[in-house]
Design a protein around this motif. Structure first.
Motif, mmCIF file in Angstrom:
data_model
loop_
_atom_site.group_PDB
_atom_site.id
_atom_site.type_symbol
_atom_site.label_atom_id
_atom_site.label_comp_id
_atom_site.label_asym_id
_atom_site.label_seq_id
_atom_site.Cartn_x
_atom_site.Cartn_y
_atom_site.Cartn_z
ATOM 1 N N GLN A 136 65.493 52.874 30.742
ATOM 2 C CA GLN A 136 64.587 53.730 31.514
ATOM 3 C C GLN A 136 64.074 52.981 32.738
ATOM 4 O O GLN A 136 63.981 53.544 33.831
ATOM 5 N N GLN A 137 63.744 51.715 32.549
ATOM 6 C CA GLN A 137 63.245 50.898 33.651
ATOM 7 C C GLN A 137 64.315 50.774 34.741
ATOM 8 O O GLN A 137 64.006 50.874 35.929
ATOM 9 N N SER A 138 65.550 50.596 34.341
ATOM 10 C CA SER A 138 66.651 50.475 35.295
ATOM 11 C C SER A 138 66.808 51.764 36.114
ATOM 12 O O SER A 138 66.941 51.724 37.343
ATOM 13 N N PHE A 139 66.779 52.908 35.432
ATOM 14 C CA PHE A 139 66.881 54.189 36.132
ATOM 15 C C PHE A 139 65.693 54.391 37.071
ATOM 16 O O PHE A 139 65.847 54.852 38.208
ATOM 17 N N LEU A 140 64.499 54.050 36.608
ATOM 18 C CA LEU A 140 63.286 54.208 37.407
ATOM 19 C C LEU A 140 63.349 53.360 38.676
ATOM 20 O O LEU A 140 63.067 53.848 39.770
ATOM 21 N N GLU A 141 63.720 52.097 38.527
ATOM 22 C CA GLU A 141 63.787 51.214 39.699
ATOM 23 C C GLU A 141 64.847 51.699 40.682
ATOM 24 O O GLU A 141 64.664 51.606 41.894
ATOM 25 N N GLY A 142 65.939 52.247 40.161
ATOM 26 C CA GLY A 142 66.974 52.817 41.032
ATOM 27 C C GLY A 142 66.444 54.004 41.815
ATOM 28 O O GLY A 142 66.707 54.142 43.008
ATOM 29 N N ARG A 143 65.684 54.875 41.144
ATOM 30 C CA ARG A 143 65.121 56.048 41.822
ATOM 31 C C ARG A 143 64.078 55.618 42.851
ATOM 32 O O ARG A 143 64.026 56.173 43.950
ATOM 33 N N ILE A 144 63.249 54.640 42.522
ATOM 34 C CA ILE A 144 62.253 54.137 43.480
ATOM 35 C C ILE A 144 62.964 53.620 44.723
ATOM 36 O O ILE A 144 62.586 53.940 45.849
ATOM 37 N N SER A 145 64.002 52.851 44.523
ATOM 38 C CA SER A 145 64.767 52.299 45.643
ATOM 39 C C SER A 145 65.385 53.414 46.485
ATOM 40 O O SER A 145 65.360 53.367 47.718
ATOM 41 N N GLU A 146 65.919 54.447 45.819
ATOM 42 C CA GLU A 146 66.541 55.570 46.520
ATOM 43 C C GLU A 146 65.510 56.330 47.363
ATOM 44 O O GLU A 146 65.758 56.651 48.527
ATOM 45 N N VAL A 147 64.344 56.615 46.787
ATOM 46 C CA VAL A 147 63.297 57.351 47.507
ATOM 47 C C VAL A 147 62.786 56.525 48.687
ATOM 48 O O VAL A 147 62.594 57.051 49.792
ATOM 49 N N GLU A 148 62.566 55.223 48.480
ATOM 50 C CA GLU A 148 62.109 54.367 49.576
ATOM 51 C C GLU A 148 63.129 54.347 50.709
ATOM 52 O O GLU A 148 62.764 54.402 51.882
ATOM 53 N N SER A 149 64.395 54.290 50.372
ATOM 54 C CA SER A 149 65.461 54.282 51.378
ATOM 55 C C SER A 149 65.485 55.594 52.155
ATOM 56 O O SER A 149 65.620 55.597 53.384
ATOM 57 N N LYS A 150 65.368 56.709 51.442
ATOM 58 C CA LYS A 150 65.370 58.020 52.113
ATOM 59 C C LYS A 150 64.191 58.142 53.068
ATOM 60 O O LYS A 150 64.341 58.642 54.185
ATOM 61 N N LEU A 151 63.028 57.698 52.637
ATOM 62 C CA LEU A 151 61.850 57.767 53.502
ATOM 63 C C LEU A 151 61.996 56.842 54.712
ATOM 64 O O LEU A 151 61.622 57.206 55.827
ATOM 65 N N ALA A 152 62.551 55.654 54.494
ATOM 66 C CA ALA A 152 62.722 54.698 55.589
ATOM 67 C C ALA A 152 63.731 55.208 56.623
ATOM 68 O O ALA A 152 63.596 54.920 57.815
ATOM 69 N N ASN A 153 64.715 55.965 56.163
ATOM 70 C CA ASN A 153 65.760 56.455 57.067
ATOM 71 C C ASN A 153 65.570 57.914 57.452
ATOM 72 O O ASN A 153 66.496 58.542 57.976
ATOM 73 N N SER A 154 64.401 58.456 57.193
ATOM 74 C CA SER A 154 64.180 59.872 57.472
ATOM 75 C C SER A 154 63.795 60.113 58.931
ATOM 76 O O SER A 154 63.218 59.258 59.587
ATOM 77 N N MET A 206 72.325 52.920 59.915
ATOM 78 C CA MET A 206 72.449 54.059 59.015
ATOM 79 C C MET A 206 71.963 55.316 59.722
ATOM 80 O O MET A 206 71.045 55.280 60.520
ATOM 81 N N ASN A 207 72.582 56.441 59.408
ATOM 82 C CA ASN A 207 72.190 57.705 60.017
ATOM 83 C C ASN A 207 70.823 58.144 59.524
ATOM 84 O O ASN A 207 70.470 57.933 58.368
ATOM 85 N N LYS A 208 70.081 58.763 60.420
ATOM 86 C CA LYS A 208 68.783 59.304 60.052
ATOM 87 C C LYS A 208 68.985 60.547 59.193
ATOM 88 O O LYS A 208 69.905 61.323 59.418
ATOM 89 N N ILE A 209 68.127 60.729 58.210
ATOM 90 C CA ILE A 209 68.184 61.871 57.311
ATOM 91 C C ILE A 209 67.151 62.879 57.778
ATOM 92 O O ILE A 209 65.948 62.583 57.746
ATOM 93 N N PRO A 210 67.585 64.084 58.232
ATOM 94 C CA PRO A 210 66.591 65.069 58.671
ATOM 95 C C PRO A 210 65.788 65.568 57.474
ATOM 96 O O PRO A 210 66.326 65.785 56.386
ATOM 97 N N MET A 211 64.489 65.732 57.704
ATOM 98 C CA MET A 211 63.602 66.123 56.618
ATOM 99 C C MET A 211 62.421 66.886 57.208
ATOM 100 O O MET A 211 61.928 66.534 58.277
ATOM 101 N N THR A 212 61.974 67.906 56.499
ATOM 102 C CA THR A 212 60.783 68.625 56.949
ATOM 103 C C THR A 212 59.547 67.813 56.572
ATOM 104 O O THR A 212 59.612 66.897 55.752
ATOM 105 N N VAL A 213 58.425 68.165 57.153
ATOM 106 C CA VAL A 213 57.164 67.500 56.840
ATOM 107 C C VAL A 213 56.848 67.657 55.352
ATOM 108 O O VAL A 213 56.460 66.696 54.676
ATOM 109 N N ALA A 214 57.055 68.860 54.816
ATOM 110 C CA ALA A 214 56.781 69.119 53.398
ATOM 111 C C ALA A 214 57.722 68.312 52.503
ATOM 112 O O ALA A 214 57.305 67.795 51.462
ATOM 113 N N GLY A 215 58.979 68.193 52.897
ATOM 114 C CA GLY A 215 59.946 67.426 52.118
ATOM 115 C C GLY A 215 59.584 65.951 52.064
ATOM 116 O O GLY A 215 59.686 65.310 51.018
ATOM 117 N N ALA A 216 59.150 65.410 53.202
ATOM 118 C CA ALA A 216 58.745 64.007 53.248
ATOM 119 C C ALA A 216 57.501 63.787 52.386
ATOM 120 O O ALA A 216 57.406 62.789 51.656
#
Length: 159
Positions: free
Chosen positions: A54-72, A1-11
């Protein structure tokens, strides 16, 4: 997967959101589900179904944020050579060649972009036109109303 560029503040902002989602929102929703279960028949329990959604949406957002951080790819602009070139993370002062209007933008990742705070995505047309330019260069940006020319007046390497 491509790396997602992110600033220090964004991360850092994403890490804080992840902590809040896991330590505040998740327990709140679990408590709401538990309380709704106590109300009896789950088939016709609107509170239960709403909490599960709500739980479904929350778990989806957690997964999305973890993925972005892992690929940042976190880029600290303060550690880059200060040679007056526009790169990811820099703040750029521009002057509209036609109107002499001044604007300032910071080039950030897609998730950090917020035009109200003058933070534009690295993938936006104006940022793509600016990348690699130096102070004094002319930047030509294609807009729906035609081409607009800007002069790069100053490049800042701010945190």
């Amino acid at each position: 997967m491509n790396k997602i560029p992110m600033t220090v503040a964004g991360a850092q902002k994403l890490r804080e959101e992840l902590i809040r989602l896991k330590t505040v929102e998740r327990p709140r929703i679990i408590e709401a589900i538990s309380e709704a279960r106590g109300h009896g028949d789950l088939k016709e329990n609107a509170e239960y179904h709403a909490a599960k959604e709500q739980q479904s949406f929350l778990e989806g957002r957690i997964s999305e944020v973890e993925s972005k951080l892992a690929n940042s790819q976190i880029i600290d602009v303060t550690k880059l050579p200060k040679n007056g070139r526009v790169v990811f993370g820099t703040t750029v002062d521009l002057i509209n060649v036609t109107t002499d209007e001044q604007v300032t933008y910071r080039i950030v990742g897609d998730d950090e972009a917020d035009l109200k705070q003058a933070m534009i995505s690295v993938n936006s047309p104006i940022a793509r036109a600016m990348i690699g330019k130096s102070e004094g260069d002319i930047v030509v940006v294609q807009t729906p109303n035609g081409e607009v020319e800007y002069e790069v007046s100053k490049v800042h390497y701010l945190a």
